[in-house]
Design a protein around this motif. Structure first.
Motif, PDB file in Angstrom:
ATOM      1  N   UNK A  73     -10.226   2.987   5.701  1.00 24.97           N
ATOM      2  CA  UNK A  73      -9.341   3.597   6.692  1.00 24.97           C
ATOM      3  C   UNK A  73      -9.281   2.734   7.955  1.00 24.97           C
ATOM      4  N   UNK A  74      -8.086   2.343   8.411  1.00 26.03           N
ATOM      5  CA  UNK A  74      -7.979   1.620   9.684  1.00 26.03           C
ATOM      6  C   UNK A  74      -8.543   2.468  10.821  1.00 26.03           C
ATOM      7  N   UNK A  75      -9.443   1.900  11.593  1.00 26.75           N
ATOM      8  CA  UNK A  75     -10.088   2.645  12.666  1.00 26.75           C
ATOM      9  C   UNK A  75      -9.070   3.173  13.672  1.00 26.75           C
ATOM     10  N   UNK A  76      -8.064   2.370  13.993  1.00 27.97           N
ATOM     11  CA  UNK A  76      -7.072   2.770  14.995  1.00 27.97           C
ATOM     12  C   UNK A  76      -6.196   3.918  14.528  1.00 27.97           C
ATOM     13  N   UNK A  77      -6.167   4.190  13.212  1.00 34.51           N
ATOM     14  CA  UNK A  77      -5.322   5.266  12.693  1.00 34.51           C
ATOM     15  C   UNK A  77      -6.014   6.621  12.732  1.00 34.51           C
ATOM     16  N   UNK A 112       4.266   1.517   8.881  1.00 36.81           N
ATOM     17  CA  UNK A 112       2.987   1.984   8.337  1.00 36.81           C
ATOM     18  C   UNK A 112       1.793   1.308   9.012  1.00 36.81           C
ATOM     19  N   UNK A 113       1.994   0.863  10.253  1.00 34.45           N
ATOM     20  CA  UNK A 113       0.908   0.311  11.051  1.00 34.45           C
ATOM     21  C   UNK A 113       0.212   1.437  11.812  1.00 34.45           C
ATOM     22  N   UNK A 114      -1.092   1.280  12.093  1.00 31.20           N
ATOM     23  CA  UNK A 114      -1.754   2.284  12.933  1.00 31.20           C
ATOM     24  C   UNK A 114      -1.104   2.332  14.306  1.00 31.20           C
ATOM     25  N   UNK A 115      -0.983   3.512  14.909  1.00 31.26           N
ATOM     26  CA  UNK A 115      -0.360   3.606  16.233  1.00 31.26           C
ATOM     27  C   UNK A 115      -1.256   3.029  17.303  1.00 31.26           C
ATOM     28  N   UNK A 129       8.338   6.235  -1.147  1.00 38.08           N
ATOM     29  CA  UNK A 129       7.711   4.928  -1.355  1.00 38.08           C
ATOM     30  C   UNK A 129       6.670   4.639  -0.289  1.00 38.08           C
ATOM     31  N   UNK A 130       6.920   5.082   0.954  1.00 36.32           N
ATOM     32  CA  UNK A 130       5.947   4.873   2.035  1.00 36.32           C
ATOM     33  C   UNK A 130       4.647   5.615   1.744  1.00 36.32           C
ATOM     34  N   UNK A 131       4.731   6.834   1.227  1.00 41.72           N
ATOM     35  CA  UNK A 131       3.523   7.586   0.895  1.00 41.72           C
ATOM     36  C   UNK A 131       2.767   6.921  -0.256  1.00 41.72           C
ATOM     37  N   UNK A 151      -2.003   3.548  -1.773  1.00 38.57           N
ATOM     38  CA  UNK A 151      -2.542   2.305  -2.344  1.00 38.57           C
ATOM     39  C   UNK A 151      -3.346   1.538  -1.291  1.00 38.57           C
ATOM     40  N   UNK A 152      -2.830   1.452  -0.076  1.00 40.45           N
ATOM     41  CA  UNK A 152      -3.531   0.715   0.981  1.00 40.45           C
ATOM     42  C   UNK A 152      -4.883   1.338   1.298  1.00 40.45           C
ATOM     43  N   UNK A 153      -4.939   2.652   1.345  1.00 45.07           N
ATOM     44  CA  UNK A 153      -6.176   3.326   1.700  1.00 45.07           C
ATOM     45  C   UNK A 153      -7.210   3.266   0.581  1.00 45.07           C
TER      46      UNK A 153
END
Length: 235
Positions: A67-71, A95-98, A221-223, A228-230
């Motif tokens: 999990x990206x920390x910033x997300x 789909x970048x962390x805010x 597709x984004x979901x 997949x990324x996570x």
């Protein structure tokens, strides 16, 4: 007698000064050496401490996610290891962390009320509860109106009956790409959609604005991409 005493005193002072020179030089070298060692050993980190890692390995329901920390939305969840639940969000469509949230004041509150520009995601251990697929197949049909709208660009909408627990919601579904979303209707606040899927020991619950259904294929597709990324590459 007086001349001899004065001469002797000057001689002793001269010898004493000469003897002190090596001590002074040695002291200077020692001070320099101490300063050099102190410089080399002095801590170099800043006041804020070490920065957090870009991603955290988190286990939810025995399932590993990177999990990206910033997300991560809540500070208490920003740690690696087993967790019962974690809440994250990602900008759409990148789909970048805010980035860090802006501080809202009375002067900027209207500026802060901007349209939702991100997908919200909760990942929680399911503990063998009813799966999202089972709810869609066995629970929702009990509360749906029998009439279904004609597919719009491949997406079918069915209304829940007013007297049911989902009376203010509609169910959207498609098979290509696969998408099932339960959405509240627009009222005093814009409608929001909820889409669930199960990954091993965890349930993923996505939330996004109902207005995005005009581009539902991109949202589906984004979901898929986020899942997949996570999860990362799997053998």
């Amino acid at each position: 007698m007086t001349v001899f005493s004065a001469t002797s005193l000057r001689s002793r002072r001269s010898r004493t000064g000469t003897h002190l020179v090596p001590f002074a030089v040695g002291g200077a070298f020692a001070a320099g050496a101490i300063a050099l060692v102190a410089y080399l050993l002095w801590p170099t980190w800043g006041v804020g401490g070490a920065s957090a890692p870009d991603k955290l390995p988190v286990s939810i329901g025995g399932t590993l996610f990177n999990v990206p920390t910033a997300a991560i939305r809540m500070k208490i969840q920003r740690h690696s290891g087993p967790q019962e639940r974690i809440d994250v969000d990602f900008l759409y469509p990148s789909l970048e962390p805010p980035g860090a949230p802006k501080r809202v004041t009375a002067d900027t509150v209207e500026e802060a009320m901007q349209p939702v520009d991100r997908i919200f995601l909760s990942i929680a251990a399911h503990h063998d509860a009813l799966s999202p697929e089972q709810r869609v197949g066995t629970i929702y049909p009990r509360y749906l109106d029998q009439a279904a709208t004609m597919p719009l660009d491949g997406l079918t909408m069915r209304m829940f009956r007013a007297e049911t627990p989902y009376g203010s919601e509609d169910l959207y579904s498609s098979t290509d790409p696969a998408l099932t979303a339960r959405c509240t209707r627009d009222a005093s606040t814009p409608g929001m959609c909820l889409s669930e899927r199960r990954v091993d020991g965890a349930d993923l619950t996505f939330r996004f604005p109902r207005s995005w259904l005009s581009q539902w294929r991109e949202v589906a597709e984004a979901m898929d991409r986020l899942t997949t990324q996570l999860r990362g590459p799997r053998a």
